[in-house]
Design a protein around this motif. Structure first.
Motif, PDB file in Angstrom:
ATOM      1  N   ARG A  33     -47.456  30.174  39.445  1.00 39.08           N
ATOM      2  CA  ARG A  33     -46.154  30.817  39.689  1.00 39.08           C
ATOM      3  C   ARG A  33     -46.245  32.332  39.609  1.00 39.08           C
ATOM      4  NH1 ARG A  33     -41.031  27.999  37.193  1.00 39.08           N
ATOM      5  NH2 ARG A  33     -41.611  29.119  35.307  1.00 39.08           N
ATOM      6  N   GLU A  34     -47.160  32.845  38.775  1.00 38.74           N
ATOM      7  CA  GLU A  34     -47.256  34.300  38.567  1.00 38.74           C
ATOM      8  C   GLU A  34     -48.282  34.953  39.495  1.00 38.74           C
ATOM      9  OE1 GLU A  34     -44.947  35.547  36.802  1.00 38.74           O
ATOM     10  OE2 GLU A  34     -44.281  33.628  35.971  1.00 38.74           O
ATOM     11  N   HIS A  35     -48.883  34.168  40.395  1.00 37.01           N
ATOM     12  CA  HIS A  35     -49.908  34.705  41.310  1.00 37.01           C
ATOM     13  C   HIS A  35     -51.061  35.349  40.528  1.00 37.01           C
ATOM     14  CE1 HIS A  35     -46.898  34.996  44.946  1.00 37.01           C
ATOM     15  NE2 HIS A  35     -46.800  33.851  44.276  1.00 37.01           N
ATOM     16  N   LEU A  36     -51.449  34.675  39.435  1.00 36.81           N
ATOM     17  CA  LEU A  36     -52.550  35.171  38.597  1.00 36.81           C
ATOM     18  C   LEU A  36     -53.846  35.289  39.405  1.00 36.81           C
ATOM     19  CD1 LEU A  36     -53.825  35.870  35.816  1.00 36.81           C
ATOM     20  CD2 LEU A  36     -54.080  33.410  35.420  1.00 36.81           C
ATOM     21  N   LEU A  37     -54.081  34.295  40.264  1.00 34.59           N
ATOM     22  CA  LEU A  37     -55.300  34.314  41.068  1.00 34.59           C
ATOM     23  C   LEU A  37     -55.302  35.496  42.047  1.00 34.59           C
ATOM     24  CD1 LEU A  37     -57.557  32.173  40.873  1.00 34.59           C
ATOM     25  CD2 LEU A  37     -56.832  31.406  43.132  1.00 34.59           C
TER      26      LEU A  37
ATOM     27  N   GLU B  12     -50.665  36.438  32.928  1.00 34.23           N
ATOM     28  CA  GLU B  12     -51.323  35.386  32.148  1.00 34.23           C
ATOM     29  C   GLU B  12     -50.334  34.385  31.552  1.00 34.23           C
ATOM     30  OE1 GLU B  12     -52.266  38.553  32.008  1.00 34.23           O
ATOM     31  OE2 GLU B  12     -54.311  38.362  32.799  1.00 34.23           O
ATOM     32  N   HIS B  13     -49.192  34.878  31.065  1.00 35.03           N
ATOM     33  CA  HIS B  13     -48.269  34.007  30.311  1.00 35.03           C
ATOM     34  C   HIS B  13     -46.970  33.699  31.043  1.00 35.03           C
ATOM     35  CE1 HIS B  13     -50.714  34.280  26.701  1.00 35.03           C
ATOM     36  NE2 HIS B  13     -50.753  35.590  26.833  1.00 35.03           N
ATOM     37  N   GLY B  14     -46.683  34.393  32.135  1.00 35.83           N
ATOM     38  CA  GLY B  14     -45.367  34.243  32.744  1.00 35.83           C
ATOM     39  C   GLY B  14     -44.329  34.904  31.858  1.00 35.83           C
ATOM     40  N   ALA B  15     -43.086  34.403  31.872  1.00 34.15           N
ATOM     41  CA  ALA B  15     -42.011  35.006  31.076  1.00 34.15           C
ATOM     42  C   ALA B  15     -41.966  34.375  29.688  1.00 34.15           C
ATOM     43  CB  ALA B  15     -40.679  34.822  31.788  1.00 34.15           C
ATOM     44  N   ARG B  16     -41.983  35.220  28.659  1.00 36.43           N
ATOM     45  CA  ARG B  16     -41.838  34.752  27.274  1.00 36.43           C
ATOM     46  C   ARG B  16     -40.745  35.567  26.605  1.00 36.43           C
ATOM     47  NH1 ARG B  16     -46.538  32.268  25.140  1.00 36.43           N
ATOM     48  NH2 ARG B  16     -47.482  31.053  26.808  1.00 36.43           N
ATOM     49  N   GLU B  17     -40.006  34.909  25.704  1.00 34.64           N
ATOM     50  CA  GLU B  17     -38.903  35.608  25.045  1.00 34.64           C
ATOM     51  C   GLU B  17     -39.365  36.267  23.742  1.00 34.64           C
ATOM     52  OE1 GLU B  17     -35.698  32.801  24.719  1.00 34.64           O
ATOM     53  OE2 GLU B  17     -35.021  33.317  26.750  1.00 34.64           O
ATOM     54  N   ASP B 110     -62.633  34.149  34.936  1.00 36.28           N
ATOM     55  CA  ASP B 110     -62.157  32.842  34.487  1.00 36.28           C
ATOM     56  C   ASP B 110     -60.627  32.888  34.387  1.00 36.28           C
ATOM     57  OD1 ASP B 110     -62.308  30.225  33.630  1.00 36.28           O
ATOM     58  OD2 ASP B 110     -62.718  30.743  31.532  1.00 36.28           O
ATOM     59  N   PHE B 111     -60.003  31.728  34.482  1.00 38.62           N
ATOM     60  CA  PHE B 111     -58.540  31.669  34.353  1.00 38.62           C
ATOM     61  C   PHE B 111     -58.140  30.260  33.948  1.00 38.62           C
ATOM     62  CE2 PHE B 111     -59.669  30.606  38.694  1.00 38.62           C
ATOM     63  CZ  PHE B 111     -58.960  29.447  38.930  1.00 38.62           C
ATOM     64  N   GLU B 112     -56.914  30.146  33.446  1.00 39.69           N
ATOM     65  CA  GLU B 112     -56.367  28.828  33.129  1.00 39.69           C
ATOM     66  C   GLU B 112     -54.991  28.706  33.764  1.00 39.69           C
ATOM     67  OE1 GLU B 112     -56.882  26.803  29.134  1.00 39.69           O
ATOM     68  OE2 GLU B 112     -54.716  27.164  29.120  1.00 39.69           O
ATOM     69  N   LEU B 113     -54.772  27.608  34.489  1.00 43.24           N
ATOM     70  CA  LEU B 113     -53.478  27.353  35.120  1.00 43.24           C
ATOM     71  C   LEU B 113     -53.146  25.872  34.945  1.00 43.24           C
ATOM     72  CD1 LEU B 113     -53.927  29.295  38.499  1.00 43.24           C
ATOM     73  CD2 LEU B 113     -52.251  29.835  36.723  1.00 43.24           C
ATOM     74  N   PRO B 114     -51.861  25.512  34.967  1.00 38.65           N
ATOM     75  CA  PRO B 114     -51.506  24.096  34.836  1.00 38.65           C
ATOM     76  C   PRO B 114     -51.680  23.349  36.160  1.00 38.65           C
ATOM     77  CG  PRO B 114     -49.525  25.423  35.072  1.00 38.65           C
ATOM     78  CD  PRO B 114     -50.676  26.381  35.049  1.00 38.65           C
ATOM     79  N   ASP B 115     -52.036  22.069  36.069  1.00 40.75           N
ATOM     80  CA  ASP B 115     -52.010  21.242  37.277  1.00 40.75           C
ATOM     81  C   ASP B 115     -50.569  20.780  37.510  1.00 40.75           C
ATOM     82  OD1 ASP B 115     -51.504  19.020  35.685  1.00 40.75           O
ATOM     83  OD2 ASP B 115     -53.526  18.189  35.859  1.00 40.75           O
ATOM     84  N   LEU B 116     -50.346  19.945  38.521  1.00 43.80           N
ATOM     85  CA  LEU B 116     -48.960  19.602  38.882  1.00 43.80           C
ATOM     86  C   LEU B 116     -48.286  18.695  37.848  1.00 43.80           C
ATOM     87  CD1 LEU B 116     -49.176  19.251  42.777  1.00 43.80           C
ATOM     88  CD2 LEU B 116     -48.847  21.295  41.367  1.00 43.80           C
ATOM     89  N   GLU B 117     -49.093  18.137  36.934  1.00 49.68           N
ATOM     90  CA  GLU B 117     -48.518  17.364  35.822  1.00 49.68           C
ATOM     91  C   GLU B 117     -48.343  18.234  34.575  1.00 49.68           C
ATOM     92  OE1 GLU B 117     -50.783  15.615  37.954  1.00 49.68           O
ATOM     93  OE2 GLU B 117     -48.861  14.900  38.731  1.00 49.68           O
ATOM     94  N   PHE B 123     -60.868  27.158  34.707  1.00 50.11           N
ATOM     95  CA  PHE B 123     -61.849  27.259  35.791  1.00 50.11           C
ATOM     96  C   PHE B 123     -63.275  27.087  35.265  1.00 50.11           C
ATOM     97  CE2 PHE B 123     -64.185  30.062  38.943  1.00 50.11           C
ATOM     98  CZ  PHE B 123     -64.084  29.175  40.006  1.00 50.11           C
ATOM     99  N   SER B 124     -63.580  27.707  34.127  1.00 54.21           N
ATOM    100  CA  SER B 124     -64.953  27.658  33.596  1.00 54.21           C
ATOM    101  C   SER B 124     -65.348  26.262  33.122  1.00 54.21           C
ATOM    102  CB  SER B 124     -65.114  28.672  32.458  1.00 54.21           C
ATOM    103  OG  SER B 124     -64.179  28.399  31.440  1.00 54.21           O
ATOM    104  N   SER B 125     -64.365  25.350  32.986  1.00 51.73           N
ATOM    105  CA  SER B 125     -64.691  23.983  32.538  1.00 51.73           C
ATOM    106  C   SER B 125     -65.514  23.239  33.598  1.00 51.73           C
ATOM    107  CB  SER B 125     -63.416  23.198  32.210  1.00 51.73           C
ATOM    108  OG  SER B 125     -62.724  22.885  33.411  1.00 51.73           O
ATOM    109  N   ILE B 126     -65.547  23.740  34.829  1.00 57.00           N
ATOM    110  CA  ILE B 126     -66.310  23.084  35.896  1.00 57.00           C
ATOM    111  C   ILE B 126     -67.813  23.209  35.636  1.00 57.00           C
ATOM    112  CG2 ILE B 126     -66.852  23.124  38.373  1.00 57.00           C
ATOM    113  CD1 ILE B 126     -64.008  24.301  38.790  1.00 57.00           C
ATOM    114  N   GLY B 127     -68.213  24.317  35.060  1.00 61.72           N
ATOM    115  CA  GLY B 127     -69.637  24.508  34.728  1.00 61.72           C
ATOM    116  C   GLY B 127     -70.477  24.884  35.931  1.00 61.72           C
ATOM    117  N   ARG B 128     -71.774  24.533  35.864  1.00 61.77           N
ATOM    118  CA  ARG B 128     -72.742  25.008  36.866  1.00 61.77           C
ATOM    119  C   ARG B 128     -72.672  24.183  38.149  1.00 61.77           C
ATOM    120  NH1 ARG B 128     -76.465  28.537  36.259  1.00 61.77           N
ATOM    121  NH2 ARG B 128     -77.814  27.405  37.684  1.00 61.77           N
TER     122      ARG B 128
END
Lengths: 191, 139
Positions: A33-37, B12-17, B110-117, B123-128
């Motif tokens: 959603r934030e276009h991080l990529l 990285e975090h989106g909106a946080r209060e 590297d980055f972390e994003l949620p899947d559709l669930e 990303f780095s969890s994929i490895g070599r």
């Protein structure tokens, strides 16, 4: 291994396409959603691919690469070119010759502010502050007028049809400016 | 000056209060919450994130009650910042030269994003393996 990252605002928008895909994707489909990529890899358009090797090195910076030929009349990009290049890389480890049209887009200060303005607009649109959101979307478009993820990507959040007249006005503007951005995976495509 | 819940947005975090204060066109946020979301803390050496510290001459961006003026922070570090006091929203980006330097290394960030669930995927969890990153959208 494929990782598909949707520059979308809702799971539902992305899921509609995943559900319609045949065969259904077995790889990871993520929501950004934030276009991080976009921020991390300098992505300014979709669909864009980046090739990353076993050592986490970028061996092919962002290029536009449609998965099929649905919009070929419009883009003049032959999707088979990227598919063949990808098979050669996966099977033989060969990279395509560097095309003149391919070059990474280095972000400018204006583009970086535009990304922040877009994210504020998206947040305000989500919480129902559409009028306030519009100010930020307009500012983002002013600062990064050639960025598709901003110009076209905000249309659904602005209540506009992404295939409507604002989109075609943007495309005309982009073409008049010489179709800036990184190239496509197909060296024979005009842009 | 009004106490308010402020939304802080970054990629990285989106909106946080966060707890904050709105003072005319200025928005100040709780320093601890700001540090947790952005990594930036004001120390004796200056503004620090991880091992990196940027010396600052003018410490006025930090108010007496441990709150940070977000626009002042952005100006001090030349970082892209958007402040909408009326909507109680602040957002921070990354400097163009910082991003350009990372892109120039050729290393895949590297980055972390949620899947559709909603399950986080790193990303780095994929490895070599060879990896094809595909940015797409419904629009």
């Amino acid at each position: 291994m494929v990782v598909a990252v949707a520059f979308d605002d809702s799971v539902d928008a992305a899921r509609e396409w995943v559900d319609a895909a045949d065969p259904r994707p077995e790889y990871a489909v993520l929501l950004d959603r934030e276009h991080l990529l976009g921020e991390l890899y300098g992505i300014v358009n979709v669909p864009t691919v980046v090739w990353v090797d076993e050592d986490d090195r970028i061996v092919r910076p962002p290029v536009v690469a449609p998965g099929d030929d649905l919009f070929k009349d419009f883009t003049h990009i032959d999707s088979n070119v990227h598919h063949d290049q990808l098979r050669a890389w996966v099977r033989e480890g060969t990279l395509p010759p560097q095309s003149d049209r391919e070059h990474p887009v280095v972000p400018t200060e204006e583009e970086q502010v535009a990304r922040v303005e877009r994210s504020v607009g998206a947040h305000l649109a989500r919480v129902g502050r559409r009028h306030a959101a519009e100010r930020h979307f307009a500012r983002a478009a002013e600062l990064a007028p050639m960025n598709w993820t901003i110009r076209r990507g905000t249309l659904p959040l602005r209540g506009e049809d992404p295939f409507g007249s604002p989109f075609f006005a943007f495309v005309a503007e982009w073409e008049a400016a010489g179709s800036p951005g990184y190239g496509s995976a197909d060296p024979n495509a005009p842009r | 000056m009004t106490d308010a819940i402020v939304s802080l947005i970054n990629a990285e975090h989106g909106a946080r209060e966060l707890a904050g204060t709105v003072d005319g066109g200025r928005v100040l946020v709780d320093a601890d919450g700001f540090a947790a979301l952005t990594g930036w803390t004001l120390k004796a050496e200056g503004w620090c994130r991880g091992e990196v510290c940027v010396p600052v001459r003018d410490r006025t961006p930090v108010a007496a009650d441990g709150r940070i003026d977000v626009a002042g922070f952005g100006a001090a570090l030349s970082m892209p910042t958007v402040v909408d006091a009326e909507e109680r929203v602040v957002a921070l980006g990354e400097r163009a030269d910082t991003r350009a330097a990372v892109i120039a290394t050729g290393d895949a960030p590297d980055f972390e994003l949620p899947d559709l669930e909603g399950r986080p995927f790193r990303f780095s969890s994929i490895g070599r393996k060879k990896k094809l990153l595909l940015a797409w959208a419904s629009w």
